[in-house]
Design a protein around this motif. Structure first.
Motif, PDB file in Angstrom:
ATOM      1  N   LEU A 289       0.828  -1.204   0.000  1.00 17.72           N
ATOM      2  CA  LEU A 289       0.000   0.000   0.000  1.00 17.72           C
ATOM      3  C   LEU A 289       0.864   1.257   0.000  1.00 17.72           C
ATOM      4  O   LEU A 289       0.645   2.179  -0.794  1.00 17.72           O
ATOM      5  N   ALA A 290       1.868   1.295   0.871  1.00 14.45           N
ATOM      6  CA  ALA A 290       2.730   2.469   0.962  1.00 14.45           C
ATOM      7  C   ALA A 290       3.560   2.654  -0.309  1.00 14.45           C
ATOM      8  O   ALA A 290       3.756   3.788  -0.770  1.00 14.45           O
TER       9      ALA A 290
ATOM     10  N   ILE B  79      12.037  -0.723  -5.353  1.00  6.01           N
ATOM     11  CA  ILE B  79      10.972   0.275  -5.461  1.00  6.01           C
ATOM     12  C   ILE B  79      11.293   1.490  -4.606  1.00  6.01           C
ATOM     13  O   ILE B  79      11.188   2.646  -5.060  1.00  6.01           O
ATOM     14  N   SER B  80      11.705   1.259  -3.365  1.00  5.11           N
ATOM     15  CA  SER B  80      11.989   2.358  -2.443  1.00  5.11           C
ATOM     16  C   SER B  80      13.129   3.231  -2.947  1.00  5.11           C
ATOM     17  O   SER B  80      13.016   4.465  -2.997  1.00  5.11           O
TER      18      SER B  80
ATOM     19  N   LEU C 159      15.147   5.335   6.250  1.00  2.00           N
ATOM     20  CA  LEU C 159      14.547   4.619   7.375  1.00  2.00           C
ATOM     21  C   LEU C 159      13.923   3.302   6.926  1.00  2.00           C
ATOM     22  O   LEU C 159      14.191   2.235   7.502  1.00  2.00           O
ATOM     23  N   TYR C 160      13.122   3.360   5.882  1.00  5.43           N
ATOM     24  CA  TYR C 160      12.431   2.164   5.401  1.00  5.43           C
ATOM     25  C   TYR C 160      13.392   1.200   4.724  1.00  5.43           C
ATOM     26  O   TYR C 160      13.361  -0.013   4.971  1.00  5.43           O
ATOM     27  N   ALA C 161      14.266   1.734   3.858  1.00  3.24           N
ATOM     28  CA  ALA C 161      15.205   0.873   3.135  1.00  3.24           C
ATOM     29  C   ALA C 161      16.154   0.165   4.090  1.00  3.24           C
ATOM     30  O   ALA C 161      16.485  -1.010   3.891  1.00  3.24           O
TER      31      ALA C 161
ATOM     32  N   ILE D 230       7.012   1.239  10.963  1.00  2.00           N
ATOM     33  CA  ILE D 230       7.950   2.094  10.244  1.00  2.00           C
ATOM     34  C   ILE D 230       7.338   2.596   8.939  1.00  2.00           C
ATOM     35  O   ILE D 230       7.504   3.762   8.562  1.00  2.00           O
ATOM     36  N   VAL D 231       6.608   1.732   8.239  1.00  2.00           N
ATOM     37  CA  VAL D 231       5.941   2.153   7.007  1.00  2.00           C
ATOM     38  C   VAL D 231       4.992   3.310   7.294  1.00  2.00           C
ATOM     39  O   VAL D 231       4.958   4.310   6.567  1.00  2.00           O
TER      40      VAL D 231
END
Length: 287
Positions: free
Chosen positions: A122-123, A190-191, A228-230, A257-258
């Motif tokens: 979703l994110a 993707i990120s 942060l996410y990666a 985190i997402v």
């Protein structure tokens, strides 16, 4: 010495709770001037308060997505609490905590994994859409991004199905290991790709104002949307490839985190962290 499965699961629950409702270092660094506090719930309510005053795409899309991210993170946390109670309290004298957490085909484990797949899908969809809008609605950005996202989501739910077929003694390292590795790699792709395209677009728009003005918001975007996410996904991939139970804490903190990253992006564009946004950028970015 490796981390035991029951210890890793309990540590994951603690860290998930921490990220769901406690201070985040990245939030404090980025929003210190404006907020001085940073929790997923606090960020959500603050973002909701801001976006309710707006109209258009902010209310039609961003609020429902943020609410859904919060619901997913909450459901994931509740499942982890229930599993902890069953493993360490209710079933501790029958099958034991390690045996309980080793059952990959249990309904709660499957639900937890499905939520873990849904949250980043979703994110990432919103991230691809934001990248598409920023790059003048280019199909060269949206089409490849959507293809990779749909492929990755399909792989994720195939992994969930694979877990339903896991027998006694099976582990995540023997159940569809190639698909799990591919899922993590595509998530990182993707990120990193979307973050780079967004940062490049912002840099090019701000470049006439000087290097300092151009690079500061780019640096902030790289931290918020990517770092942060990666970092979390890279930790997941590394622990999985090394067959470490440390993947469970990394997996448990992924869902809050997402949501944290999503809220940070929305708040950053509202408070104009890094300077006033240029008028050439779309309304969605300038908030």
């Amino acid at each position: 010495m490796g981390v035991a499965l029951d210890e890793a699961s309990l540590l994951g629950l603690f860290l998930e709770t921490l990220f769901y409702g406690a201070l985040s270092i990245a939030e404090v660094v980025i929003l210190y001037v404006h907020l001085k506090t940073g929790v997923f719930l606090t960020l959500y309510w603050l973002m909701l308060f801001i976006l309710l005053k707006k109209s258009g795409i902010q209310r039609r899309l961003i609020i429902p997505v943020a609410t859904l991210l919060l619901c997913i993170a909450t459901a994931h946390l509740i499942i982890d609490f229930v599993r902890a109670l069953e493993a360490f309290v209710f079933d501790v004298h029958t099958i034991g905590a390690v045996a309980y957490y080793s059952n990959l085909a249990s309904p709660l484990e499957l639900a937890k994994t499905a939520l873990f797949i849904t949250q980043p899908a979703l994110a990432d969809g919103i991230l691809i859409w934001r990248c598409y809008v920023l790059n003048n609605k280019s199909l060269l950005v949206s089409i490849p991004g959507c293809i990779v996202l749909l492929t990755n989501t399909a792989i994720g739910y195939y992994i969930v199905w694979s877990l339903t077929q896991a027998g006694s003694g099976s582990t995540v390292y023997t159940t569809a290991p190639g698909y799990i590795t591919t899922f993590y790699v595509l998530t990182i792709l993707i990120s990193v790709t979307c973050t780079t395209l967004i940062a490049w677009r912002i840099y090019r728009t701000r470049r006439p104002d000087g290097l300092a003005v151009a690079f500061l918001p780019v640096f902030i975007v790289m931290i918020e949307s990517g770092a942060l996410y990666a970092t979390n996904v890279i930790a997941l991939l590394a622990t999985f490839l090394t067959r470490s139970n440390g993947k469970y804490p990394a997996m448990d903190i992924a869902t809050p985190i997402v949501g944290i990253v999503f809220c940070l992006i929305m708040l950053q564009v509202h408070f104009h962290v890094g300077g006033n946004p240029p008028t050439e950028l779309p309304d969605f970015v300038r908030a």
